[in-house]
Design an enzyme around this catalytic site. Sequence first.
Site, PDB file in Angstrom:
ATOM      1  N   THR A 131       0.816  -1.210   0.000  1.00  0.00           N
ATOM      2  CA  THR A 131       0.000   0.000   0.000  1.00  0.00           C
ATOM      3  C   THR A 131       0.851   1.263   0.000  1.00  0.00           C
ATOM      4  O   THR A 131       1.876   1.345   0.681  1.00  0.00           O
ATOM      5  CB  THR A 131      -0.923   0.012   1.236  1.00  0.00           C
TER       6      THR A 131
ATOM      7  N   GLY B 146      -6.667  -6.551   3.850  1.00  0.00           N
ATOM      8  CA  GLY B 146      -6.845  -7.755   3.027  1.00  0.00           C
ATOM      9  C   GLY B 146      -7.879  -7.567   1.932  1.00  0.00           C
ATOM     10  O   GLY B 146      -8.305  -8.531   1.297  1.00  0.00           O
ATOM     11  N   GLY B 147      -8.276  -6.325   1.714  1.00  0.00           N
ATOM     12  CA  GLY B 147      -9.358  -6.021   0.770  1.00  0.00           C
ATOM     13  C   GLY B 147     -10.602  -5.652   1.541  1.00  0.00           C
ATOM     14  O   GLY B 147     -11.095  -6.434   2.376  1.00  0.00           O
TER      15      GLY B 147
ATOM     16  N   GLN C 110     -34.530 -12.056  29.414  1.00  0.00           N
ATOM     17  CA  GLN C 110     -34.794 -12.628  28.097  1.00  0.00           C
ATOM     18  C   GLN C 110     -33.978 -11.932  27.010  1.00  0.00           C
ATOM     19  O   GLN C 110     -33.468 -12.581  26.086  1.00  0.00           O
ATOM     20  CB  GLN C 110     -36.281 -12.541  27.765  1.00  0.00           C
TER      21      GLN C 110
ATOM     22  N   GLU D 126      -4.791 -15.327   2.223  1.00  0.00           N
ATOM     23  CA  GLU D 126      -4.783 -14.181   3.131  1.00  0.00           C
ATOM     24  C   GLU D 126      -6.185 -13.905   3.652  1.00  0.00           C
ATOM     25  O   GLU D 126      -6.384 -13.648   4.853  1.00  0.00           O
ATOM     26  CB  GLU D 126      -4.231 -12.955   2.409  1.00  0.00           C
ATOM     27  N   ARG D 127      -7.173 -13.966   2.778  1.00  0.00           N
ATOM     28  CA  ARG D 127      -8.545 -13.656   3.197  1.00  0.00           C
ATOM     29  C   ARG D 127      -9.135 -14.763   4.051  1.00  0.00           C
ATOM     30  O   ARG D 127      -9.956 -14.500   4.939  1.00  0.00           O
ATOM     31  CB  ARG D 127      -9.385 -13.365   1.953  1.00  0.00           C
TER      32      ARG D 127
ATOM     33  N   ARG E  68     -22.716 -10.766  36.780  1.00  0.00           N
ATOM     34  CA  ARG E  68     -23.195  -9.408  37.019  1.00  0.00           C
ATOM     35  C   ARG E  68     -24.664  -9.407  37.422  1.00  0.00           C
ATOM     36  O   ARG E  68     -25.509 -10.033  36.758  1.00  0.00           O
ATOM     37  CB  ARG E  68     -23.015  -8.572  35.738  1.00  0.00           C
TER      38      ARG E  68
ATOM     39  N   SER F 187      -6.588   0.402  -1.959  1.00  0.00           N
ATOM     40  CA  SER F 187      -6.770  -0.909  -2.575  1.00  0.00           C
ATOM     41  C   SER F 187      -6.406  -0.941  -4.052  1.00  0.00           C
ATOM     42  O   SER F 187      -6.359  -2.013  -4.656  1.00  0.00           O
ATOM     43  CB  SER F 187      -8.230  -1.365  -2.409  1.00  0.00           C
TER      44      SER F 187
ATOM     45  N   LEU G 157     -23.640  -5.909  26.371  1.00  0.00           N
ATOM     46  CA  LEU G 157     -24.052  -6.698  27.533  1.00  0.00           C
ATOM     47  C   LEU G 157     -23.145  -6.464  28.736  1.00  0.00           C
ATOM     48  O   LEU G 157     -23.525  -6.772  29.870  1.00  0.00           O
ATOM     49  CB  LEU G 157     -24.074  -8.186  27.183  1.00  0.00           C
TER      50      LEU G 157
END
Length: 385
Positions: A127, A369-370, A285, A248-249, A274, A133, A343
């Site tokens: 880069t 990586g794109g 819920q 890589e991806r 907690r 890119s 949360l």
Amino acid sequence: MKRAVYNEDHEAFRKMIRDFLAKEVVPHFDEWQEAGLPPRDLFRKLGDIGVTGFGIPEEYGGPGDISFKYQAVITEECARASVQLGHYGLSTGMVLPYLLSLATEEQKRRWLPGIAAGELVLCIGMTEPGTGSDLAGIKTAAKLSDDGTHYVLNGAKTFISGARRSELCVVVARTSAATAEDRRGGLSLLVVPTDSEGFEYGRILHKIGLKASDTNELSFTDVKVPVENLLGEEGKAFSYMGQNLPRERLIVGVEATARAATAIELATDYVKERKVFGQSVASFQNTKFMLAECATEVAAAQAMVDQGMEMDDAGELTPADAARIKLFTTEMVGRVVDKCLQLHGGYGYMLEYPIARMYADIRVNRIYGGSSEVMKTIIAKDIGL
């Protein structure tokens, strides 16, 4: 959901990696975060346990042609422990494959034993400022000397991971001019020692996450690179980069899924302990529904990743399938970690909690990586659009 992608050997390897992280990484990781990079000795220790040279033939000190699944185990265990190994994954999983597939016999003898031992660490300079890119827009130039013995390298790179802990940098440079008909032509790969005269480190770039890995600007001023350091054929770098991008991806997808799974574990443990309004957060819920949604998303991503690993082993992982894996898993981990942080309430925003660090760390997954937008373009083309 039960996974079938690993066997007993992989699980024995997992135990070794888990023990290594507990001894050599976890006790020191906060210090590495403060320093902005791990100590150089980390890579030698990784070399000592034989994990810096995946794919390197035994004659050069490596373990030979070994499944990518072992690298995936390391990625999963780092996620489980909420740590990173600097730019280890990039050096071993993303840059080393270029040398394995393109290096001449002389180059293999020169470089591979040191890589396998952890004495030579790799980074890659793709880069550039203003290109992002658009790799076809690379302007860093390497001109062949009049006597044909070396290239003279000039230019600049940015967003380069791990350069300050690397001995060799694979630099993408223009060795001939692009044409209107072929912007991608004329790019070559040069292996440049980072101690070369004229190889300069610019700023260390300060990121919102991944604090234990350095990201740098680099500049090259009349750097002399021997022609013996040309990797592959001159002018074919763009096609070489395309060949390595699916792996890589996949690596990014493995990491994203593993970190999402860890986020669920962190949130589950927290909400059980907690208490609010006289009862545990886990009893509400809304909490149950949020974590159920997250667990389902991770299971779907894990199925994609596991299939991707099997395809990689068989040599069948296509650029489009790798793009699907990266797009889905990186978007998924963003949603899951955000919910898991929510949360935690206010404590989720405090950096002393691993979920807060993870929130910052995983944001870049949708970019490097794109980007997700690039992944969508690849997938659209694959379906005929």
